[in-house]
Motif scaffolding. Structure first.
Motif, PDB file in Angstrom:
ATOM      1  N   LYS A 619       3.494 -15.144 -14.539  1.00 27.36           N
ATOM      2  CA  LYS A 619       2.673 -14.107 -13.578  1.00 27.36           C
ATOM      3  C   LYS A 619       3.706 -13.265 -13.694  1.00 27.36           C
ATOM      4  N   VAL A 620       3.198 -11.982 -13.579  1.00 28.69           N
ATOM      5  CA  VAL A 620       4.023 -10.918 -13.345  1.00 28.69           C
ATOM      6  C   VAL A 620       3.791 -10.231 -11.902  1.00 28.69           C
ATOM      7  N   SER A 621       4.807 -10.180 -11.232  1.00 29.14           N
ATOM      8  CA  SER A 621       4.906  -9.622  -9.972  1.00 29.14           C
ATOM      9  C   SER A 621       5.787  -8.051  -9.695  1.00 29.14           C
ATOM     10  N   SER A 622       5.102  -7.384  -8.806  1.00 26.76           N
ATOM     11  CA  SER A 622       5.742  -5.932  -8.868  1.00 26.76           C
ATOM     12  C   SER A 622       6.873  -6.074  -7.908  1.00 26.76           C
ATOM     13  N   SER A 623       7.101  -7.123  -6.892  1.00 29.80           N
ATOM     14  CA  SER A 623       8.292  -6.999  -5.946  1.00 29.80           C
ATOM     15  C   SER A 623       9.115  -8.573  -5.999  1.00 29.80           C
ATOM     16  N   ILE A 624      10.310  -8.420  -5.681  1.00 28.16           N
ATOM     17  CA  ILE A 624      11.156  -9.557  -5.820  1.00 28.16           C
ATOM     18  C   ILE A 624      11.050 -10.447  -4.389  1.00 28.16           C
ATOM     19  N   SER A 625      10.771 -11.630  -4.577  1.00 36.75           N
ATOM     20  CA  SER A 625      10.711 -12.584  -3.301  1.00 36.75           C
ATOM     21  C   SER A 625      11.282 -13.863  -3.590  1.00 36.75           C
ATOM     22  N   ALA A 626      11.130 -14.612  -2.606  1.00 38.41           N
ATOM     23  CA  ALA A 626      11.726 -16.100  -2.902  1.00 38.41           C
ATOM     24  C   ALA A 626      11.095 -16.909  -3.916  1.00 38.41           C
ATOM     25  N   LYS A 627       9.859 -16.540  -4.128  1.00 42.49           N
ATOM     26  CA  LYS A 627       8.891 -16.931  -5.261  1.00 42.49           C
ATOM     27  C   LYS A 627       9.330 -16.615  -6.580  1.00 42.49           C
ATOM     28  N   THR A 628      10.016 -15.425  -6.805  1.00 40.73           N
ATOM     29  CA  THR A 628      10.348 -15.010  -8.276  1.00 40.73           C
ATOM     30  C   THR A 628      11.191 -16.048  -8.806  1.00 40.73           C
ATOM     31  N   SER A 629      10.968 -16.176 -10.121  1.00 41.78           N
ATOM     32  CA  SER A 629      11.683 -17.192 -11.183  1.00 41.78           C
ATOM     33  C   SER A 629      12.727 -16.448 -11.835  1.00 41.78           C
ATOM     34  N   TYR A 630      12.264 -15.337 -12.408  1.00 37.32           N
ATOM     35  CA  TYR A 630      13.247 -14.270 -13.306  1.00 37.32           C
ATOM     36  C   TYR A 630      13.095 -12.902 -12.977  1.00 37.32           C
ATOM     37  N   ILE A 631      14.279 -12.136 -13.045  1.00 35.39           N
ATOM     38  CA  ILE A 631      14.041 -10.811 -13.356  1.00 35.39           C
ATOM     39  C   ILE A 631      14.529 -10.330 -14.818  1.00 35.39           C
ATOM     40  N   VAL A 632      13.464  -9.625 -15.439  1.00 36.63           N
ATOM     41  CA  VAL A 632      13.836  -9.307 -16.844  1.00 36.63           C
ATOM     42  C   VAL A 632      14.368  -7.833 -16.474  1.00 36.63           C
ATOM     43  N   ALA A 633      15.663  -7.767 -16.759  1.00 36.69           N
ATOM     44  CA  ALA A 633      16.200  -6.509 -16.455  1.00 36.69           C
ATOM     45  C   ALA A 633      16.517  -5.552 -17.468  1.00 36.69           C
ATOM     46  N   GLY A 634      16.217  -4.216 -17.708  1.00 40.57           N
ATOM     47  CA  GLY A 634      16.683  -3.492 -18.692  1.00 40.57           C
ATOM     48  C   GLY A 634      17.629  -2.519 -18.354  1.00 40.57           C
ATOM     49  N   ASP A 635      17.777  -1.421 -19.118  1.00 40.08           N
ATOM     50  CA  ASP A 635      18.801  -0.379 -18.478  1.00 40.08           C
ATOM     51  C   ASP A 635      18.164   0.202 -17.375  1.00 40.08           C
ATOM     52  N   LYS A 636      19.180   0.838 -16.737  1.00 40.12           N
ATOM     53  CA  LYS A 636      18.821   1.496 -15.215  1.00 40.12           C
ATOM     54  C   LYS A 636      17.891   0.804 -14.288  1.00 40.12           C
ATOM     55  N   MET A 637      18.317  -0.534 -14.307  1.00 37.46           N
ATOM     56  CA  MET A 637      17.866  -1.283 -13.347  1.00 37.46           C
ATOM     57  C   MET A 637      18.437  -1.118 -11.678  1.00 37.46           C
ATOM     58  N   GLY A 638      17.487  -0.718 -10.758  1.00 36.67           N
ATOM     59  CA  GLY A 638      17.969  -0.129  -9.634  1.00 36.67           C
ATOM     60  C   GLY A 638      18.849  -1.156  -8.907  1.00 36.67           C
ATOM     61  N   PRO A 639      20.009  -0.667  -8.204  1.00 37.84           N
ATOM     62  CA  PRO A 639      20.842  -1.416  -7.582  1.00 37.84           C
ATOM     63  C   PRO A 639      20.458  -2.301  -6.222  1.00 37.84           C
ATOM     64  N   SER A 640      19.409  -1.736  -5.567  1.00 37.99           N
ATOM     65  CA  SER A 640      18.849  -2.648  -4.660  1.00 37.99           C
ATOM     66  C   SER A 640      18.234  -3.733  -5.028  1.00 37.99           C
ATOM     67  N   LYS A 641      17.525  -3.584  -6.139  1.00 39.09           N
ATOM     68  CA  LYS A 641      16.896  -4.823  -6.735  1.00 39.09           C
ATOM     69  C   LYS A 641      17.791  -6.056  -6.992  1.00 39.09           C
ATOM     70  N   LEU A 642      18.911  -5.382  -7.737  1.00 39.72           N
ATOM     71  CA  LEU A 642      19.985  -6.375  -8.233  1.00 39.72           C
ATOM     72  C   LEU A 642      20.498  -6.880  -7.039  1.00 39.72           C
ATOM     73  N   GLU A 643      20.873  -6.100  -5.987  1.00 40.38           N
ATOM     74  CA  GLU A 643      21.350  -6.819  -4.809  1.00 40.38           C
ATOM     75  C   GLU A 643      20.552  -7.785  -4.089  1.00 40.38           C
ATOM     76  N   LYS A 644      19.129  -7.745  -4.066  1.00 39.65           N
ATOM     77  CA  LYS A 644      18.230  -8.512  -3.439  1.00 39.65           C
ATOM     78  C   LYS A 644      18.036  -9.687  -4.211  1.00 39.65           C
ATOM     79  N   ALA A 645      17.943  -9.631  -5.638  1.00 38.74           N
ATOM     80  CA  ALA A 645      17.973 -10.866  -6.558  1.00 38.74           C
ATOM     81  C   ALA A 645      19.118 -11.698  -6.589  1.00 38.74           C
ATOM     82  N   GLN A 646      20.281 -11.079  -6.278  1.00 39.97           N
ATOM     83  CA  GLN A 646      21.485 -11.986  -6.063  1.00 39.97           C
ATOM     84  C   GLN A 646      21.585 -12.548  -4.592  1.00 39.97           C
TER      85      GLN A 646
END
Length: 663
Positions: A619-646
């Motif tokens: 399933k593809v989701s547009s926002s990161i949450s506790a239910k997110t299994s993976y983030i497929v990260a490309g170039d220029k991934m935003g720092p706030s998304k990285l921080e939230k994922a960590q």
């Protein structure tokens, strides 16, 4: 200079003069001199047909006749826009945008011109095709007619990409519209109602020479394609100008919603001085990378919002309330009005929506009512002028029986509408279900339209959509306006529909609450109609995004013996009622139960990456949450998304990691 060189030189000269006159509004030679050069080129091309070019300026005068406009699938879907009507709407939209993307967000504000939407495809700098919006998925090829519009460049200049689409509106300026009506008035002909409808109708004229005589213009505003060489929407507008397109100069870059509202407030007044009809402002997230991250809903881009100017209002008398029956049995009350001019059209009817709306506004026959166009498209009653109510006025009693078949109406708890439950015997429901089945987004049966369906039902040739597959040419020929060729086309169109994929067949069945998106989810999860028929409500609810109301409706549909009978007949005719083996071969359950967020810039197109996730059960989701299994990260991934994922402990993988995961 030989003939070929003369021809090329004249074409380049005329293209430049054409651009100066129609795009820049800055002519550099007189009309007489232009016509003289055009005649010289025509003579040379006539004498040397070996140098003919479909994009020569001489082809703009038209002359080609199109009997049938070919339907073409858009390479990139043409989405509609979500609408807003207040500052609060825009602030809510901005909050959603900022929740989904990293970094500062700026906006491009553009005027929303009221015309006929068009998609132009260019290849190697030349106009390849022009297709109307249609239903957003496919439209009509009107290239021959579009070539007659002088503001549409046939040959681009500068550093354009090898292939791309550009979207815009075909508009009829007020000056030209009034001139056309003056001419019609002098001839004693009926006047055109408004510029938008006249522009839209012009695109489907069979004789392109007639289109060439109309003062149409093409205003462009959106580049679509891959590797376009631009990073923002605002820059893309300037690029399009550089390549030779007529792009309105009114666009402005805004850095917050307050600046957006300043733009809106200015043009709400200043729009009346424009040469074209406009009904609002379109606000787009400026960064194309952020646009890509935001993506789309089933109907509209998340990165754009249309702000509609306040609708025009008029008052008129409500003559009578009548009731329409839809294909699902839903009853819609309709206000029949004294004809009144509203936003350039004559309004005679308006929807009253449901019994609650009638009661809320206390709408009665004989009332003087205020009418406006919701979004300047659909007329609606917004209030009653109680000072003009007749003394003998009686409150409206909502009907208790179906106006078509007399069956007592039902209203389920929590539902705003009344329904006629006689789905197999109520004529509008029978016709409506078959019309839905043959529609473009469903089975798309060529040679068969809504009026023909109604005729076939009234002549007792069909009673449901399965009957379509037994129609013969001999049965059709006696019908009004049905010739041998049209009868053959209809039968062949029905036969061709057996190749339509399963998810569209499921949508075509007309199950209440099962729209395009739900049909795709059910088809993907169950893979065959038999599996869906066997599913219980609890099992259906367990499917991602399928709620109780949908599950209940699906079970109820397949619980009816007549529906199962129709399904079995469709199977026998070869209709696709399961996902094909070829499509199944490209799918797997490898990512079953896993949710992915895609962020950044990738080597493969983002849509392709998302499709791979879904094809493999994820399933593809547009926002990161506790239910997110993976983030497929490309170039220029935003720092706030990285921080939230960590922070949430979500695994971050690369594009290469993902490919290995499904290999």
């Amino acid at each position: 200079m030989n003939a070929e060189e003369q021809i090329l030189q004249l074409r380049n000269e005329l293209r430049a003069h054409n651009h100066n006159y129609y795009v820049l509004d800055n002519p550099t030679i007189s009309d007489f001199e232009f016509d003289k050069k055009l005649k010289q080129l025509q003579d040379l091309e006539q004498a040397h047909p070996e140098y003919d070019d479909v994009n020569s300026p001489t082809h703009r005068v038209g002359g080609a006749v199109t009997k049938n406009f070919e339907t073409i699938v858009h390479e990139h879907r043409m989405y509609s826009l979500d609408n807003s009507y207040s500052k609060e709407d825009l602030e809510d939209w901005e909050a959603r945008v900022k929740k989904l993307v990293d970094g500062d967000v700026s906006y491009t504000c553009e005027l929303k011109y009221d015309g006929a939407s068009i998609s132009l495809t260019y290849e190697n700098g030349q106009l390849l095709k022009a297709v109307t919006r249609g239903d957003g998925i496919q439209g009509d090829d009107v290239t021959t007619n579009i070539k007659t519009i002088n503001s549409v460049p046939l040959q681009l200049k500068g550093d354009y990409p090898p292939r791309f689409d550009i979207r815009g509106e075909i508009v009829l300026p007020w000056e030209g519209f009034h001139a056309m009506n003056e001419e019609r008035e002098a001839l004693g002909l009926e006047l055109y109602r408004n510029p938008r409808n006249t522009a839209s109708g012009s695109l489907k004229l069979q004789d392109s020479a007639a289109v060439a005589k109309r003062p149409l213009q093409c205003l462009l505003y959106n580049l679509t394609g891959n590797n376009l060489g631009v990073a923002t929407q605002f820059d893309s507008l300037q690029k399009a100008r550089d390549w030779g397109f007529k792009v309105p100069d009114e666009a402005k870059l805004a850095y917050n919603i307050d600046e957006v509202l300043e733009y809106i407030n200015h043009w709400d007044v200043a729009r009346h001085d424009l040469p074209y009809e406009t009904d609002g402002v379109v606000i787009k997230v400026n960064s194309l990378q952020q646009q890509e991250e935001l993506g789309y809903t089933a109907k509209a881009p998340r990165w754009a919002m249309a702000y509609k100017f306040k609708a025009e209002q008029v008052s008129t008398r409500l003559r009578e309330i009548t009731y329409q029956v839809g294909r699902t049995g839903a009853i819609t009350p309709v206000a029949n009005l004294e004809p009144v001019e509203l936003a350039g059209t004559t309004v005679k009817r308006a929807s009253l929506h449901n019994a609650d709306q009638i009661e809320k506004l206390d709408i009665r026959e004989g009332d003087e009512v205020f009418v406006e166009k919701g979004g300047e498209i659909i007329p609606k009653i917004i209030a009653v002028d109680l000072t003009k109510r007749p003394e003998n006025s009686q409150p409206t009693q909502y009907i208790a029986e179906c106006p078509e078949c007399g069956t007592p109406l039902v209203r389920e708890e929590g539902d705003a509408k009344h329904f006629c439950p006689n789905d197999t015997g109520c004529p509008p429901q029978i016709v409506g279900r078959i019309q839905h089945y043959i529609s473009r987004k469903a089975m798309d049966i060529e040679g068969l339209g809504g009026e023909t369906v109604a005729l076939l039902v009234s002549e007792n040739l069909i009673y449901n959509y399965a009957d379509l597959y037994e129609l013969t040419v001999e049965q059709l020929l006696p019908l009004e306006r049905m010739a041998q060729k049209s009868a053959e086309n209809l039968v062949n169109g029905v036969l061709a529909s057996t190749q339509i994929p399963f998810e569209r067949v499921l949508f075509a069945l007309g199950i209440r609450y099962v729209g395009e998106t739900v049909a795709k989810k059910l088809a993907k999860h169950y893979k065959s109609i038999n599996a869906i028929i066997s599913a219980t409500e609890e099992e259906l609810i367990a499917v991602d995004e399928i709620g109780g109301r949908i599950a209940e409706s699906v079970v109820a549909f397949f619980a009816k013996a007549e529906n199962i009978s129709i399904i079995n007949r469709l199977k026998s005719y070869g209709v696709q009622l399961e996902i094909s083996a070829e499509k199944l071969a490209n799918q797997s359950d490898t990512l079953e139960g896993k949710t992915f967020v895609v962020s950044g810039v990738f080597e493969m197109p983002r849509n392709e990456l998302k499709k791979l996730i879904e094809d493999n059960g994820g399933k593809v989701s547009s926002s990161i949450s506790a239910k997110t299994s993976y983030i497929v990260a490309g170039d220029k991934m935003g720092p706030s998304k990285l921080e939230k994922a960590q922070k949430l402990g979500v695994a971050i993988i690369s594009e290469k990691d993902f490919i290995m995961m499904i290999a």
